[in-house]
Scaffold this active site. Sequence first.
Site, PDB file in Angstrom:
ATOM      1  N   GLU A  70       0.844  -1.209   0.000  1.00  0.00           N
ATOM      2  CA  GLU A  70       0.000   0.000   0.000  1.00  0.00           C
ATOM      3  C   GLU A  70       0.879   1.259   0.000  1.00  0.00           C
ATOM      4  O   GLU A  70       0.664   2.188  -0.762  1.00  0.00           O
ATOM      5  CB  GLU A  70      -0.926   0.005   1.227  1.00  0.00           C
ATOM      6  CG  GLU A  70      -1.766   1.272   1.368  1.00  0.00           C
ATOM      7  CD  GLU A  70      -1.735   1.846   2.776  1.00  0.00           C
ATOM      8  OE1 GLU A  70      -2.111   1.155   3.727  1.00  0.00           O
ATOM      9  OE2 GLU A  70      -1.296   3.005   2.917  1.00  0.00           O
ATOM     10  N   GLU A 145      10.257   1.655   2.228  1.00  0.00           N
ATOM     11  CA  GLU A 145       8.917   1.584   2.821  1.00  0.00           C
ATOM     12  C   GLU A 145       8.740   0.399   3.765  1.00  0.00           C
ATOM     13  O   GLU A 145       7.944   0.452   4.680  1.00  0.00           O
ATOM     14  CB  GLU A 145       7.852   1.519   1.712  1.00  0.00           C
ATOM     15  CG  GLU A 145       7.837   2.736   0.818  1.00  0.00           C
ATOM     16  CD  GLU A 145       7.556   4.032   1.577  1.00  0.00           C
ATOM     17  OE1 GLU A 145       6.725   4.014   2.502  1.00  0.00           O
ATOM     18  OE2 GLU A 145       8.200   5.052   1.246  1.00  0.00           O
TER      19      GLU A 145
END
Length: 374
Positions: A70, A145
């Site tokens: 995401e 991330e």
Amino acid sequence: MNLEDRKNIHGFRLLDEQMVTEVNSKTKLFEHEKSGARLLFLENDDDNKVFSVTFRTPPTDSTGVAHIVEHSVLCGSRKFPLKEPFVELVKGSLNTFLNAMTFPDKTMYPVASRNEKDFRNLMDVYLDAVFFPNMLKDPEILMQEGWHYELDDKDSELTYKGVVYNEMKGVFSSPDAILDHKILEILFPDNTYGFESGGDPDVIPELTYEQFCEFHSKYYHPSNSYIFLYGNMDIADTLKFLDGEYLSKFAKQPIQSAITPQQAFTKPVDKVFPYAVSTSEPTEDKSMLSLNFVVSSANNAQSYLAFQMLAHLLLDTPAAPLKKALIDAGIGKEVFGYFTESLLQPTFSIIYQGQIKQTKKNLLRLSIKHFKHW
Ligand SMILES: [Zn+2]
């Protein structure tokens, strides 16, 4: 163009339409024939238009791959090769809502805007991000991330860092979040809800770049997508855009993303877990006791609505009868509870915080039966 006149428009087949007076909208359900994408349109006169693309993303481990993907799809894409198009969007857009969220079984990318051009642009950025992200060719995006090793100098200790890794370490430092995670882990030992979709910091570093890309390739496909549109818009032109720019580039595929329901336990499960507090903190009044149930199915509209109301009536106000009875029983100081609505198998939880006295005996005297787990 009037949709009623045509059953197929820009590659979309109209499957159903009805008036839903509760939301003052005409609902239109479409399927994009080539790609298998499903689309629900709520047509009304609201100029605050909404678009969302959602994928079913049930995890099979607690590496947080759904959450890391995401974050990562928003780190640049084919048409928008910026490092952080999301951050730029927030700055320059007229949006009234813009976010992305990972649930235990799905990932959503919703946006809203009153401005037509801005709305189209936001859809374009999100669709390009989810279908053509740079993360598939740049392993550094996972490192940034997700997780990576960090070494400040050659004598210092090797540590883990990463946006999601750090975020989840923060989440897991809260006892409430640890309890929420444990509740799902125990109630759902056999299906996807037992895993931590956000990522357990102890498990996140097990995620490899191959698994990360595979997760995206498997689930981020129109055949596994649910597109939602709402508001006053030129729907024919919007469908033309979706088909021409994105969906027509994909062929329908069978994708296994359905959730196997957890079977009910034959007897209650009772577990005790320790958690850490800082050395300066006292340990009194830090215990928690929780009673949890799996309640029917999200597809059962009647029980779903009933439990939303019951949770409020039984536990939400100081005069709520269950809350009052539990506090009067003197087991703990604080009592709260909730009905978790976003799962295929919703859960109902009652939680005590504070000094817990003679827990089991007292609770049994309150004759709460048919429980699944303490
Ligand atoms: Zn996050």
